[in-house]
Design a protein around this motif. Structure first.
Motif, PDB file in Angstrom:
ATOM      1  N   UNK A  25       5.012   0.980   7.026  1.00 48.73           N
ATOM      2  CA  UNK A  25       4.988   1.862   5.866  1.00 48.73           C
ATOM      3  C   UNK A  25       4.389   1.124   4.677  1.00 48.73           C
ATOM      4  N   UNK A  26       3.661   1.864   3.876  1.00 49.75           N
ATOM      5  CA  UNK A  26       3.089   1.316   2.643  1.00 49.75           C
ATOM      6  C   UNK A  26       3.607   2.152   1.483  1.00 49.75           C
ATOM      7  N   UNK A  27       3.373   1.670   0.278  1.00 54.68           N
ATOM      8  CA  UNK A  27       3.787   2.445  -0.895  1.00 54.68           C
ATOM      9  C   UNK A  27       3.141   3.830  -0.862  1.00 54.68           C
ATOM     10  N   UNK A  28       1.832   3.865  -0.588  1.00 51.99           N
ATOM     11  CA  UNK A  28       1.134   5.145  -0.596  1.00 51.99           C
ATOM     12  C   UNK A  28       1.608   6.045   0.540  1.00 51.99           C
ATOM     13  N   UNK A  29       1.806   5.488   1.734  1.00 53.55           N
ATOM     14  CA  UNK A  29       2.251   6.333   2.850  1.00 53.55           C
ATOM     15  C   UNK A  29       3.651   6.877   2.584  1.00 53.55           C
ATOM     16  N   UNK A  84     -16.715   5.552  10.044  1.00 52.82           N
ATOM     17  CA  UNK A  84     -16.224   4.460  10.896  1.00 52.82           C
ATOM     18  C   UNK A  84     -15.546   3.346  10.106  1.00 52.82           C
ATOM     19  N   UNK A  85     -15.734   3.324   8.793  1.00 51.40           N
ATOM     20  CA  UNK A  85     -15.173   2.261   7.955  1.00 51.40           C
ATOM     21  C   UNK A  85     -14.012   2.740   7.081  1.00 51.40           C
ATOM     22  N   UNK A  86     -13.512   3.931   7.342  1.00 47.49           N
ATOM     23  CA  UNK A  86     -12.411   4.463   6.537  1.00 47.49           C
ATOM     24  C   UNK A  86     -11.183   3.564   6.613  1.00 47.49           C
ATOM     25  N   UNK A  87     -10.491   3.457   5.480  1.00 50.33           N
ATOM     26  CA  UNK A  87      -9.207   2.754   5.445  1.00 50.33           C
ATOM     27  C   UNK A  87      -8.232   3.630   4.646  1.00 50.33           C
ATOM     28  N   UNK A  88      -6.940   3.458   4.878  1.00 48.78           N
ATOM     29  CA  UNK A  88      -5.968   4.273   4.149  1.00 48.78           C
ATOM     30  C   UNK A  88      -6.210   4.228   2.642  1.00 48.78           C
ATOM     31  N   UNK A  89      -6.108   5.400   2.021  1.00 50.57           N
ATOM     32  CA  UNK A  89      -6.349   5.514   0.589  1.00 50.57           C
ATOM     33  C   UNK A  89      -7.731   6.040   0.249  1.00 50.57           C
ATOM     34  N   UNK A  90      -8.665   6.015   1.207  1.00 48.48           N
ATOM     35  CA  UNK A  90      -9.987   6.585   0.952  1.00 48.48           C
ATOM     36  C   UNK A  90      -9.864   8.104   0.872  1.00 48.48           C
ATOM     37  N   UNK A  91     -10.723   8.721   0.081  1.00 49.34           N
ATOM     38  CA  UNK A  91     -10.734  10.177  -0.030  1.00 49.34           C
ATOM     39  C   UNK A  91     -11.757  10.746   0.937  1.00 49.34           C
ATOM     40  N   UNK A 146      -7.945  -5.004  -4.505  1.00 51.97           N
ATOM     41  CA  UNK A 146      -6.626  -5.404  -5.012  1.00 51.97           C
ATOM     42  C   UNK A 146      -5.652  -4.241  -4.972  1.00 51.97           C
ATOM     43  N   UNK A 147      -6.098  -3.061  -5.420  1.00 52.98           N
ATOM     44  CA  UNK A 147      -5.239  -1.880  -5.377  1.00 52.98           C
ATOM     45  C   UNK A 147      -4.890  -1.530  -3.936  1.00 52.98           C
ATOM     46  N   UNK A 148      -5.885  -1.612  -3.062  1.00 51.34           N
ATOM     47  CA  UNK A 148      -5.662  -1.308  -1.650  1.00 51.34           C
ATOM     48  C   UNK A 148      -4.577  -2.223  -1.074  1.00 51.34           C
ATOM     49  N   UNK A 149      -4.709  -3.512  -1.301  1.00 47.90           N
ATOM     50  CA  UNK A 149      -3.728  -4.460  -0.762  1.00 47.90           C
ATOM     51  C   UNK A 149      -2.341  -4.206  -1.321  1.00 47.90           C
ATOM     52  N   UNK A 150      -2.273  -3.780  -2.575  1.00 49.88           N
ATOM     53  CA  UNK A 150      -0.992  -3.555  -3.239  1.00 49.88           C
ATOM     54  C   UNK A 150      -0.291  -2.265  -2.795  1.00 49.88           C
ATOM     55  N   UNK A 151      -1.061  -1.190  -2.572  1.00 51.21           N
ATOM     56  CA  UNK A 151      -0.402   0.099  -2.324  1.00 51.21           C
ATOM     57  C   UNK A 151      -0.714   0.773  -0.993  1.00 51.21           C
ATOM     58  N   UNK A 152      -1.808   0.410  -0.326  1.00 48.63           N
ATOM     59  CA  UNK A 152      -2.205   1.172   0.858  1.00 48.63           C
ATOM     60  C   UNK A 152      -2.425   0.358   2.119  1.00 48.63           C
ATOM     61  N   UNK A 153      -2.528  -0.963   2.016  1.00 47.23           N
ATOM     62  CA  UNK A 153      -2.803  -1.780   3.197  1.00 47.23           C
ATOM     63  C   UNK A 153      -1.621  -1.752   4.154  1.00 47.23           C
ATOM     64  N   UNK A 154      -1.942  -1.694   5.424  1.00 41.74           N
ATOM     65  CA  UNK A 154      -0.910  -1.683   6.463  1.00 41.74           C
ATOM     66  C   UNK A 154      -0.415  -3.081   6.735  1.00 41.74           C
TER      67      UNK A 154
END
Length: 154
Positions: A25-29, A84-91, A146-154
């Motif tokens: 789980x991540x903050x965003x999820x 193919x390069x999508x990561x969580x948090x992308x729109x 940085x934002x990704x690592x903080x709130x959306x990275x698995x």
């Protein structure tokens, strides 16, 4: 035989450790999960009801990230990212009206995205569903690394 069994157990452990972190789980999820099942409301931007861009804006606002109000305006933000390069948090963006960008969701991983469906409210669907696959326009990366690592990275 003993070496083969030891190797198989080792591989099994390796895979089990990897799968545990893939579904962390991540903050965003957690934020998205808390918003599932809310009714669709045209122009909605609160937990009383969301439209697609209202839902996306609400989630990102939780992390002090301002986005434009409409899906077509959101598409003007961030940087393009290949499917193919999508990561969580992308729109992820879709043309559901036949007139350009008309729907947006948040990629959550595993080929899935969270969004506000007009018929079913806030939910998670697969990008590969025929309806969305046929209407997919592209994706944008809004979060910095940085934002990704903080709130959306698995």
């Amino acid at each position: 035989m003993k070496k083969i069994i030891t190797a198989m157990v080792g591989v099994g452990l390796l895979f089990s450790l990897g799968t545990g972190s893939a579904f962390a789980a991540t903050k965003m999820s957690n934020t998205i999960d808390d918003l599932m099942g809310i009714s669709y409301k045209y122009g909605g931007t609160t937990t009383n009801g969301f439209d697609c861009s209202g839902f996306v804006g609400y989630v990102f606002d939780k992390y002090k990230i301002d986005l434009p109000r409409t899906s077509s305006s959101m598409y003007q933000e961030g940087s393009k990212v290949a499917k193919d390069d999508l990561r969580p948090g992308d729109l992820v963006f879709f043309n559901t009206s036949g007139n350009g960008i008309s729907h947006v969701g948040i990629y959550v991983g595993n080929g899935e995205f969270a969004h506000a469906s007009t018929s079913k409210g806030t939910r998670i669907d697969k990008l590969s569903m025929n309806y969305y696959a046929e209407r997919y326009v592209g994706a944008k990366r809004i979060l910095s690394d940085t934002q990704y690592k903080s709130i959306a990275a698995e």
